[in-house]
Motif scaffolding. Structure first.
Motif, short mmCIF file in Angstrom:
data_model
loop_
_atom_site.label_atom_id
_atom_site.label_comp_id
_atom_site.label_asym_id
_atom_site.label_seq_id
_atom_site.Cartn_x
_atom_site.Cartn_y
_atom_site.Cartn_z
N GLY A 386 0.94 -1.12 -0.17
CA GLY A 386 -0.06 0.02 0.16
C GLY A 386 0.80 1.31 0.06
N ASP A 387 2.02 1.12 0.50
CA ASP A 387 2.84 2.30 0.35
C ASP A 387 3.16 2.83 -1.06
OD1 ASP A 387 3.39 2.21 3.04
OD2 ASP A 387 5.46 1.42 3.21
N TRP A 388 3.23 4.34 -1.34
CA TRP A 388 3.61 4.83 -2.45
C TRP A 388 5.15 5.11 -2.43
CZ3 TRP A 388 0.30 8.64 -5.54
CH2 TRP A 388 -0.99 8.46 -5.59
N VAL A 389 5.75 4.47 -3.76
CA VAL A 389 7.25 4.42 -3.80
C VAL A 389 7.47 5.27 -4.98
CG1 VAL A 389 9.51 3.53 -4.28
CG2 VAL A 389 7.47 2.34 -2.68
N GLY A 390 8.33 6.49 -4.77
CA GLY A 390 8.53 7.71 -5.84
C GLY A 390 9.99 7.13 -6.47
N LEU A 391 9.72 6.95 -7.78
CA LEU A 391 11.00 6.29 -8.46
C LEU A 391 11.65 7.58 -9.31
CD1 LEU A 391 9.59 3.01 -10.00
CD2 LEU A 391 11.15 3.32 -7.70
N GLY A 392 12.77 7.59 -9.18
CA GLY A 392 13.69 8.51 -10.39
C GLY A 392 14.05 7.71 -11.42
N LEU A 393 13.94 8.40 -12.69
CA LEU A 393 14.10 7.81 -13.81
C LEU A 393 15.33 8.30 -14.55
CD1 LEU A 393 10.44 8.25 -15.33
CD2 LEU A 393 11.43 6.22 -13.94
N SER A 394 15.80 7.26 -15.61
CA SER A 394 17.11 7.72 -16.08
C SER A 394 16.77 7.65 -17.73
CB SER A 394 18.07 6.71 -16.07
OG SER A 394 19.03 7.29 -16.64
N HIS A 395 17.02 8.89 -18.23
CA HIS A 395 16.79 9.26 -19.71
C HIS A 395 15.48 9.73 -20.15
CE1 HIS A 395 17.52 7.71 -24.25
NE2 HIS A 395 17.51 9.04 -24.06
#
Length: 423
Positions: A386-395
């Motif tokens: 249920g946690d939200w995980v914020g992902l950083g992206l490459s490209h």
């Protein structure tokens, strides 16, 4: 015309085509939804959802505007990165000369939203596309189009197609100098460049206006090799000018500059001597608009010249933990369909639970399935279903192209705009 076309984007109805948007917003126009200023985390958005930071986007737009002005460079940011007319317009408002593009479809999108100057950083030998370019030029005397040429055969194909179309204005071209043996497109030697230029001179439908290339393809690129190639490009322009190839011009184009070496471009272009006409020193960096948390974070020239400014990663892909099968493993509901993965895997940056946000300590993305991110979790990871995980992206180029409508959110989560892309 430009503002009318952009305004029509706000009239599009929200529906199932736009992933991540609130289901209860179906039927609203994009403008109506934006006016509600919903919160990204509490306003009904579904995961996964990609968001742009309003503040970081503005920072990045300002950073390259300032850099180009400081170094006397014209700027035509590469539009293939975002393919977002709203961002094109903001770049133009920030002083961009025009927009760089790579293929005919992209040029058509730009023209549909009023872009008056297009630099096509590619060869163009498609007869149907050339007929379209000729028609656009004939219909709008203010439209400026420039593209690469790198072969006599290509020049012949262009001339034949444009002649058959009855084009009344010549198409402006620049000879592309290749970055080296084994690199991408472009003429390999100066002698061959001269032969291509001679072919252009013999084509009624074309006009040679300068030289260009892409230093990012220099084999084994490092500061010394990149600067050496850029000096070859400048020397080619000087030689062409001495030979009288630019005699009838009121402006000579010299263009280079991706997102990894624009500091080298600025340094070498500052060395361009006085030629027979003013020189348009055209920089084409595009990834800066969103920057990233991987490839360009490592490669940005601002790492070498921090006194000149800096860029900030503006993308955050919000995904939700849907499975926690063991203490060492978790899965979120975003994968290859949602996240760029061609250069690097996404990076877990933050976790949100009950409105509180904290660093994603002890969480690593180890792989992507179509609709799942595989997470390895250490003993210090505090992560629950249920946690939200914020992902950083490459490209950035392969982040924008997976999302048709992207919320633009302020730091507190308030969504203030939506960016429409056309890939």
């Amino acid at each position: 015309m430009v503002l009318d076309a952009l305004a029509r984007l706000t009239e599009e109805r929200v529906d199932h085509r736009f992933k991540g948007l609130p289901p209860d917003a179906a039927g609203l126009t994009v403008g109506e939804l934006a006016a509600q200023r919903r919160n990204l985390f509490t306003g009904g958005f579904t995961t996964p959802v990609l968001a742009l930071s309003a503040e970081r986007l503005e920072h990045n737009l300002a950073a390259l505007e300032t850099y180009a002005e400081r170094h006397g460079l014209a700027f035509a940011p590469h539009g293939k990165t975002s393919m977002a007319p709203q961002l094109f317009q903001r770049q133009i408002e920030r002083g961009a000369w025009g927009i760089t593009l790579a293929v005919p479809h992209q040029a058509r999108v730009a023209r549909a939203y009023g872009i008056r100057r297009i630099f096509l950083a590619n060869e163009l030998v498609d007869a149907a596309a050339l007929r379209w370019v000729a028609a656009e030029q004939d219909a709008d005397p203010a439209f400026r189009f420039v593209c690469y040429v790198d072969s006599v055969r290509g020049v012949e194909l262009m001339d034949a197609a444009l002649t058959a179309s009855g084009a009344s204005r010549p198409v402006d071209v620049v000879v592309e100098l290749g970055a080296g043996e084994g690199a991408r497109t472009g003429v390999r030697t100066e002698a061959e460049c001269a032969a291509v230029a001679d072919a252009v001179a013999g084509a009624r439908t074309l006009r040679l206006v300068g030289v260009a290339g892409y230093e990012g393809e220099v084999p084994g690129a490092d500061p010394e090799r990149v600067r050496a190639w850029l000096r070859r490009l400048v020397a080619l322009a000087v030689d062409f000018d001495k030979a009288g190839r630019f005699a009838a011009l009121d402006e000579i184009v010299v263009s280079a500059g991706g997102s990894a070496w624009f500091d080298a471009v600025a340094d070498v272009f500052a060395e361009v001597p006085e030629l027979s006409a003013p020189v348009l020193k055209l920089l084409r960096s595009g990834a800066y608009v969103s920057h990233d948390d991987g490839h360009y974070e490592r490669l940005t020239p601002f790492n070498r010249v921090p006194r000149e400014g800096g860029l900030e990663p503006a993308f955050r892909l919000w995904t939700q933990v849907v499975s926690r099968p063991s203490a060492q493993q978790a899965f979120t509901n975003a994968g290859k369909r949602d996240a760029a993965y061609d250069l690097d895997l996404p990076v877990a940056k933050v976790v949100r639970r009950d409105g509180a946000e904290r660093p994603a300590t002890g969480i690593e993305v180890t792989g992507l399935s179509d609709q799942h991110a595989w997470l390895r979790t250490s003993a210090e990871a505090d992560l629950e279903v249920g946690d939200w995980v914020g992902l950083g992206l490459s490209h950035p180029c392969t982040s924008f192209d997976k999302w048709v409508l992207i919320p633009v959110a302020e730091a507190d989560g308030t969504v203030v705009d939506y960016v429409r892309t056309f890939f």
